[in-house]
Every structure is written in structure tokens, then in C-alpha cells.
Design a protein around this motif. Sequence first.
Motif, PDB file in Angstrom:
ATOM      1  N   SER A   1      -1.886   6.343  -9.442  1.00  0.00           N
ATOM      2  CA  SER A   1      -1.644   7.385  -8.376  1.00  0.00           C
ATOM      3  C   SER A   1      -0.350   7.206  -7.682  1.00  0.00           C
ATOM      4  O   SER A   1       0.314   8.287  -7.372  1.00  0.00           O
ATOM      5  CB  SER A   1      -2.911   7.270  -7.501  1.00  0.00           C
ATOM      6  N   ILE A   2       0.102   5.795  -7.542  1.00  0.00           N
ATOM      7  CA  ILE A   2       1.269   5.749  -6.783  1.00  0.00           C
ATOM      8  C   ILE A   2       2.491   6.269  -7.504  1.00  0.00           C
ATOM      9  O   ILE A   2       3.608   6.837  -7.178  1.00  0.00           O
ATOM     10  CB  ILE A   2       1.626   4.041  -6.442  1.00  0.00           C
TER      11      ILE A   2
ATOM     12  N   GLN B   1      -2.876  -2.583  -6.310  1.00  0.00           N
ATOM     13  CA  GLN B   1      -3.512  -2.093  -5.297  1.00  0.00           C
ATOM     14  C   GLN B   1      -3.723  -0.757  -5.431  1.00  0.00           C
ATOM     15  O   GLN B   1      -4.876   0.024  -5.068  1.00  0.00           O
ATOM     16  CB  GLN B   1      -2.836  -2.547  -3.933  1.00  0.00           C
ATOM     17  N   GLU B   2      -2.704   0.249  -5.701  1.00  0.00           N
ATOM     18  CA  GLU B   2      -2.691   1.654  -5.908  1.00  0.00           C
ATOM     19  C   GLU B   2      -2.945   2.259  -7.242  1.00  0.00           C
ATOM     20  O   GLU B   2      -3.476   3.402  -7.181  1.00  0.00           O
ATOM     21  CB  GLU B   2      -1.494   2.318  -5.148  1.00  0.00           C
TER      22      GLU B   2
ATOM     23  N   LYS C   1       5.023   5.300   1.973  1.00  0.00           N
ATOM     24  CA  LYS C   1       5.108   6.645   2.674  1.00  0.00           C
ATOM     25  C   LYS C   1       5.917   6.522   4.154  1.00  0.00           C
ATOM     26  O   LYS C   1       6.757   7.118   4.220  1.00  0.00           O
ATOM     27  CB  LYS C   1       3.924   7.394   2.882  1.00  0.00           C
TER      28      LYS C   1
ATOM     29  N   SER D   1       0.852  -1.220   0.024  1.00  0.00           N
ATOM     30  CA  SER D   1       0.186  -0.104   0.071  1.00  0.00           C
ATOM     31  C   SER D   1       0.786   1.249   0.090  1.00  0.00           C
ATOM     32  O   SER D   1       2.092   1.299   0.373  1.00  0.00           O
ATOM     33  CB  SER D   1      -0.858   0.131   1.193  1.00  0.00           C
ATOM     34  N   LYS D   2       0.057   2.335  -0.251  1.00  0.00           N
ATOM     35  CA  LYS D   2       0.963   3.635  -0.277  1.00  0.00           C
ATOM     36  C   LYS D   2       1.163   4.014   0.998  1.00  0.00           C
ATOM     37  O   LYS D   2       2.345   4.541   0.931  1.00  0.00           O
ATOM     38  CB  LYS D   2      -0.078   4.638  -1.140  1.00  0.00           C
ATOM     39  N   LYS D   3       0.520   3.638   2.045  1.00  0.00           N
ATOM     40  CA  LYS D   3       0.800   4.205   3.420  1.00  0.00           C
ATOM     41  C   LYS D   3       2.194   3.684   3.906  1.00  0.00           C
ATOM     42  O   LYS D   3       2.863   4.298   4.411  1.00  0.00           O
ATOM     43  CB  LYS D   3      -0.455   3.585   4.344  1.00  0.00           C
TER      44      LYS D   3
ATOM     45  N   LEU E   1       2.210  -3.545  -5.390  1.00  0.00           N
ATOM     46  CA  LEU E   1       1.792  -2.380  -5.178  1.00  0.00           C
ATOM     47  C   LEU E   1       1.060  -1.629  -6.295  1.00  0.00           C
ATOM     48  O   LEU E   1       0.079  -0.826  -5.877  1.00  0.00           O
ATOM     49  CB  LEU E   1       3.084  -1.262  -4.978  1.00  0.00           C
TER      50      LEU E   1
ATOM     51  N   TYR F   1       2.527  10.036  -7.119  1.00  0.00           N
ATOM     52  CA  TYR F   1       3.104  10.319  -5.873  1.00  0.00           C
ATOM     53  C   TYR F   1       4.494  10.345  -5.827  1.00  0.00           C
ATOM     54  O   TYR F   1       5.188  11.384  -5.259  1.00  0.00           O
ATOM     55  CB  TYR F   1       2.579   9.585  -4.829  1.00  0.00           C
TER      56      TYR F   1
END
Length: 237
Positions: free
Chosen positions: A44-45, A40-41, A18, A13-15, A37, A48
Motif C-alpha cells: 500500500s505504501i 511495516q506498510e 506523509k 510508517s506511512k504517517k 518501511l 500511495y
Amino acid sequence: MERPLIVALDFPSKKEVKNFLRFFSDESLFVKVGMELFYQEGPSIIDYLKEQNHRVFLDLKLHDIPNTVKSAMKGLARLGCDLVNVHAAGGRAMMEGALEGLEAGTSFGKKRPYCIAVTQLTSTGEEQMKQEQLIPVSLEQSVLHYAKLANDSGLDGVVCSTYESQLIHSKLSNSFLTVSPGIRLAVEAAQDQKRVATPKLARESGVSAIVVGRSITRAENPLENYLFIKKEWEGAI
């Protein structure tokens, strides 16, 4: 492409990405986004990571009919990735289609992403290859065959283990990229990889870029491990 150390962001995940990247607030990294990854994301990942000034290797290993891969690459090119890949086993027409898609999807005036082909996964051993893929030649010969096919198709390089890099460069050219995963520190276990190597051995073997995951992402101090591996890779220690 200079000889980068690529950090594999093998997180779900992005969380978690980060949380990991907070250790690198002063570093501009070259990172790998794989299937786990990206699926799931989504795109957009990539947005980011580019906003954070990181370069991105989108590691989706496309393998499908030529037109599908061409269309997919056209879309991926718009994300602004620096490096993408396909499976060499998809054949010449598919790899040529991948390049056509990248060229079509890259914005005017910008350089298309580098495109490389997976030869044999570093988790694959020779006996497994022969028994399960019914390839009768040695693993080294199989990797070289796929590298030549990728080169003939116009691709920029291949994913291979450290142990095939010198052979590929001797038969093709030093400008043909060899990107090697399966990099471990000397004190670490191979885990689920078969053909592993240290950063030092990869450098001495002429590897163009290394991909490092768990040695950094699962370390107690990721930045410390990253800097140590980077120094070993660059020959500073």
C-alpha cells in the motif's frame, strides 16, 4: 534513466512519510522504499507514493534461490515500481530469474522496472570484507567482479559506492547504471557508512544516480537541503 537524485524514505510508517512529504507538495520526487518501511506498510505504501506522482526505487535486496526470487519479482513488478534490486552474491541464475519474473509480472505495453544488483554495501570496508566474507581480493576488485556478473546476467546496473563508478563504466559501459548511496554533504559525518562521497564527487565520478537519506530527511528544512543537494549533483553550484 536520467541521472536522478533518489530520496531514501527511511521511516518506520506511512504517517511519518506523509509528514515528510508535506515539504514537497510541489515536487515530483524519486524516492527509495527500503525494508523498514515496506515490511511495516506493505504494498500500500507503493500505491500511495505512485498516487502522489513519485517514482519509486523498492530497495529490498532480494537474495534467495532463483525460483523464489523469480516469483517474488513477478509480484513486485505488478506494484509499478520504477527500480528494484537483488544481491549480486546470489549468482547469475538468480539474477536471470529476477529479470524473468519482472518481465512476466509487468503489464502488457509497459516497461519493466529497472533491476540492479548490490555489489558490496557502502557500510562494508575492505578489511571487514576480507575477514567476514573471506574474499581475498581488494574491495574494488570484488565490486567490479559483481558488476561484470550482473551485466552478464542482463541486469541494468549495480549499487556501488562513488569510488567504483568510473572503473565499472570503463570496463563495461556508461549505459550500465551505477547507483550510489552513502552520499553526504562535505560538512557531515560519515555515521554508519564507510565509503561516503559528496554529490559533487559523485557527479564528477560519473555516477548514474545518487541515493540521499539523512542529509535530507533529518534536516530542519528538508526541501532546502534537497534543492541544495540537487543543484550540487547537477553541477549548478
